[in-house]
Motif scaffolding. Structure first.
Motif, PDB file in Angstrom:
ATOM      1  N   ALA A   1      13.056  -0.270 -14.761  1.00 34.70           N
ATOM      2  CA  ALA A   1      13.820  -1.525 -14.734  1.00 34.70           C
ATOM      3  C   ALA A   1      12.983  -2.709 -14.252  1.00 34.70           C
ATOM      4  O   ALA A   1      13.422  -3.851 -14.361  1.00 34.70           O
ATOM      5  CB  ALA A   1      15.044  -1.356 -13.828  1.00 34.70           C
ATOM      6  N   GLY A   2      11.811  -2.450 -13.708  1.00 39.29           N
ATOM      7  CA  GLY A   2      10.974  -3.529 -13.188  1.00 39.29           C
ATOM      8  C   GLY A   2      11.423  -4.022 -11.821  1.00 39.29           C
ATOM      9  O   GLY A   2      11.079  -5.125 -11.424  1.00 39.29           O
ATOM     10  N   ASP A   3      12.210  -3.198 -11.104  1.00 42.42           N
ATOM     11  CA  ASP A   3      12.742  -3.587  -9.793  1.00 42.42           C
ATOM     12  C   ASP A   3      11.917  -3.085  -8.622  1.00 42.42           C
ATOM     13  O   ASP A   3      12.130  -3.508  -7.501  1.00 42.42           O
ATOM     14  CB  ASP A   3      14.176  -3.048  -9.627  1.00 42.42           C
ATOM     15  N   GLY A   4      11.022  -2.172  -8.846  1.00 38.32           N
ATOM     16  CA  GLY A   4      10.264  -1.556  -7.759  1.00 38.32           C
ATOM     17  C   GLY A   4       8.928  -2.227  -7.552  1.00 38.32           C
ATOM     18  O   GLY A   4       8.622  -3.276  -8.144  1.00 38.32           O
ATOM     19  N   PRO A   5       8.108  -1.618  -6.707  1.00 41.09           N
ATOM     20  CA  PRO A   5       6.764  -2.157  -6.461  1.00 41.09           C
ATOM     21  C   PRO A   5       5.901  -2.085  -7.717  1.00 41.09           C
ATOM     22  O   PRO A   5       6.135  -1.250  -8.607  1.00 41.09           O
ATOM     23  CB  PRO A   5       6.195  -1.229  -5.378  1.00 41.09           C
ATOM     24  N   ARG A   6       4.915  -2.959  -7.775  1.00 45.46           N
ATOM     25  CA  ARG A   6       3.948  -2.903  -8.870  1.00 45.46           C
ATOM     26  C   ARG A   6       3.277  -1.545  -8.865  1.00 45.46           C
ATOM     27  O   ARG A   6       3.122  -0.927  -7.812  1.00 45.46           O
ATOM     28  CB  ARG A   6       2.894  -3.984  -8.701  1.00 45.46           C
ATOM     29  N   PHE A   7       2.871  -1.092 -10.029  1.00 43.16           N
ATOM     30  CA  PHE A   7       2.221   0.211 -10.141  1.00 43.16           C
ATOM     31  C   PHE A   7       1.036   0.119 -11.078  1.00 43.16           C
ATOM     32  O   PHE A   7       0.879  -0.847 -11.812  1.00 43.16           O
ATOM     33  CB  PHE A   7       3.215   1.276 -10.631  1.00 43.16           C
ATOM     34  N   VAL A   8       0.204   1.143 -11.029  1.00 36.71           N
ATOM     35  CA  VAL A   8      -0.975   1.235 -11.879  1.00 36.71           C
ATOM     36  C   VAL A   8      -0.828   2.500 -12.708  1.00 36.71           C
ATOM     37  O   VAL A   8      -0.469   3.546 -12.183  1.00 36.71           O
ATOM     38  CB  VAL A   8      -2.268   1.316 -11.031  1.00 36.71           C
ATOM     39  N   LYS A   9      -1.084   2.398 -13.986  1.00 39.66           N
ATOM     40  CA  LYS A   9      -1.016   3.545 -14.879  1.00 39.66           C
ATOM     41  C   LYS A   9      -2.441   3.991 -15.155  1.00 39.66           C
ATOM     42  O   LYS A   9      -3.253   3.226 -15.688  1.00 39.66           O
ATOM     43  CB  LYS A   9      -0.318   3.090 -16.152  1.00 39.66           C
ATOM     44  N   LEU A  10      -2.782   5.206 -14.746  1.00 38.68           N
ATOM     45  CA  LEU A  10      -4.112   5.770 -14.974  1.00 38.68           C
ATOM     46  C   LEU A  10      -3.946   6.953 -15.921  1.00 38.68           C
ATOM     47  O   LEU A  10      -3.626   8.062 -15.489  1.00 38.68           O
ATOM     48  CB  LEU A  10      -4.736   6.227 -13.649  1.00 38.68           C
ATOM     49  N   GLY A  11      -4.118   6.688 -17.200  1.00 32.87           N
ATOM     50  CA  GLY A  11      -3.807   7.713 -18.191  1.00 32.87           C
ATOM     51  C   GLY A  11      -2.303   7.935 -18.176  1.00 32.87           C
ATOM     52  O   GLY A  11      -1.528   7.007 -18.335  1.00 32.87           O
TER      53      GLY A  11
ATOM     54  N   ILE B   1       7.965  -4.853  -0.292  1.00 28.77           N
ATOM     55  CA  ILE B   1       8.845  -4.768   0.880  1.00 28.77           C
ATOM     56  C   ILE B   1       9.037  -6.162   1.478  1.00 28.77           C
ATOM     57  O   ILE B   1      10.162  -6.567   1.781  1.00 28.77           O
ATOM     58  CB  ILE B   1       8.278  -3.788   1.925  1.00 28.77           C
ATOM     59  N   ASP B   2       7.951  -6.908   1.631  1.00 28.37           N
ATOM     60  CA  ASP B   2       8.046  -8.265   2.183  1.00 28.37           C
ATOM     61  C   ASP B   2       8.900  -9.176   1.292  1.00 28.37           C
ATOM     62  O   ASP B   2       9.690  -9.967   1.791  1.00 28.37           O
ATOM     63  CB  ASP B   2       6.652  -8.881   2.353  1.00 28.37           C
ATOM     64  N   ALA B   3       8.735  -9.050  -0.018  1.00 24.66           N
ATOM     65  CA  ALA B   3       9.492  -9.885  -0.945  1.00 24.66           C
ATOM     66  C   ALA B   3      10.985  -9.555  -0.929  1.00 24.66           C
ATOM     67  O   ALA B   3      11.805 -10.384  -1.304  1.00 24.66           O
ATOM     68  CB  ALA B   3       8.946  -9.723  -2.357  1.00 24.66           C
ATOM     69  N   ASN B   4      11.339  -8.359  -0.479  1.00 23.64           N
ATOM     70  CA  ASN B   4      12.739  -7.942  -0.447  1.00 23.64           C
ATOM     71  C   ASN B   4      13.334  -7.988   0.957  1.00 23.64           C
ATOM     72  O   ASN B   4      14.421  -7.445   1.186  1.00 23.64           O
ATOM     73  CB  ASN B   4      12.879  -6.541  -1.047  1.00 23.64           C
ATOM     74  N   SER B   5      12.648  -8.634   1.873  1.00 23.82           N
ATOM     75  CA  SER B   5      13.155  -8.779   3.239  1.00 23.82           C
ATOM     76  C   SER B   5      14.325  -9.751   3.249  1.00 23.82           C
ATOM     77  O   SER B   5      14.310 -10.770   2.555  1.00 23.82           O
ATOM     78  CB  SER B   5      12.062  -9.300   4.173  1.00 23.82           C
ATOM     79  N   ARG B   6      15.328  -9.446   4.035  1.00 22.28           N
ATOM     80  CA  ARG B   6      16.519 -10.287   4.139  1.00 22.28           C
ATOM     81  C   ARG B   6      16.888 -10.485   5.609  1.00 22.28           C
ATOM     82  O   ARG B   6      16.566  -9.657   6.459  1.00 22.28           O
ATOM     83  CB  ARG B   6      17.729  -9.639   3.441  1.00 22.28           C
ATOM     84  N   THR B   7      17.584 -11.568   5.883  1.00 20.22           N
ATOM     85  CA  THR B   7      18.081 -11.813   7.237  1.00 20.22           C
ATOM     86  C   THR B   7      19.580 -11.634   7.323  1.00 20.22           C
ATOM     87  O   THR B   7      20.152 -11.667   8.398  1.00 20.22           O
ATOM     88  CB  THR B   7      17.699 -13.237   7.706  1.00 20.22           C
ATOM     89  N   SER B   8      20.221 -11.466   6.154  1.00 19.00           N
ATOM     90  CA  SER B   8      21.661 -11.305   6.113  1.00 19.00           C
ATOM     91  C   SER B   8      22.026 -10.390   4.937  1.00 19.00           C
ATOM     92  O   SER B   8      21.346 -10.384   3.916  1.00 19.00           O
ATOM     93  CB  SER B   8      22.339 -12.666   5.917  1.00 19.00           C
ATOM     94  N   THR B   9      23.112  -9.645   5.057  1.00 29.12           N
ATOM     95  CA  THR B   9      23.534  -8.779   3.957  1.00 29.12           C
ATOM     96  C   THR B   9      24.126  -9.555   2.806  1.00 29.12           C
ATOM     97  O   THR B   9      24.242  -9.038   1.701  1.00 29.12           O
ATOM     98  CB  THR B   9      24.555  -7.729   4.436  1.00 29.12           C
ATOM     99  N   THR B  10      24.513 -10.819   3.030  1.00 23.98           N
ATOM    100  CA  THR B  10      25.072 -11.634   1.969  1.00 23.98           C
ATOM    101  C   THR B  10      24.039 -12.519   1.291  1.00 23.98           C
ATOM    102  O   THR B  10      24.337 -13.220   0.345  1.00 23.98           O
ATOM    103  CB  THR B  10      26.207 -12.533   2.504  1.00 23.98           C
ATOM    104  N   GLU B  11      22.819 -12.496   1.793  1.00 23.04           N
ATOM    105  CA  GLU B  11      21.742 -13.318   1.245  1.00 23.04           C
ATOM    106  C   GLU B  11      21.315 -12.787  -0.125  1.00 23.04           C
ATOM    107  O   GLU B  11      21.188 -11.594  -0.327  1.00 23.04           O
ATOM    108  CB  GLU B  11      20.545 -13.274   2.201  1.00 23.04           C
ATOM    109  N   GLU B  12      21.099 -13.668  -1.075  1.00 21.74           N
ATOM    110  CA  GLU B  12      20.656 -13.282  -2.423  1.00 21.74           C
ATOM    111  C   GLU B  12      19.163 -13.209  -2.480  1.00 21.74           C
ATOM    112  O   GLU B  12      18.410 -13.899  -1.993  1.00 21.74           O
ATOM    113  CB  GLU B  12      21.163 -14.290  -3.445  1.00 21.74           C
TER     114      GLU B  12
END
Length: 58
Positions: free
Chosen positions: A23-33, A47-58
């Protein structure tokens, strides 16, 4: 790290890793073969990009 390593680190299932990658929602990955690997810096950036300070924060 492998998909299994990532799943253990995030306390998620390997199926979650596959769905997030598809879905393209997870961390970047590398395909080796046919192998999928995750770089530690990409996982930490995701993880840093998905940090939130509130449960209602988008």
């Amino acid at each position: 790290m492998t998909q299994r390593d990532l799943a253990a680190y995030l306390c998620k299932s390997t199926a979650w890793c596959e769905r997030a990658r598809w879905a393209g929602d997870g961390p970047r990955f590398v395909k080796l073969g046919r192998h999928v690997r995750y770089r530690a810096e990409d996982v930490m950036a995701w993880i840093d990009a998905n940090s939130r300070t509130s449960t209602t924060e988008e």
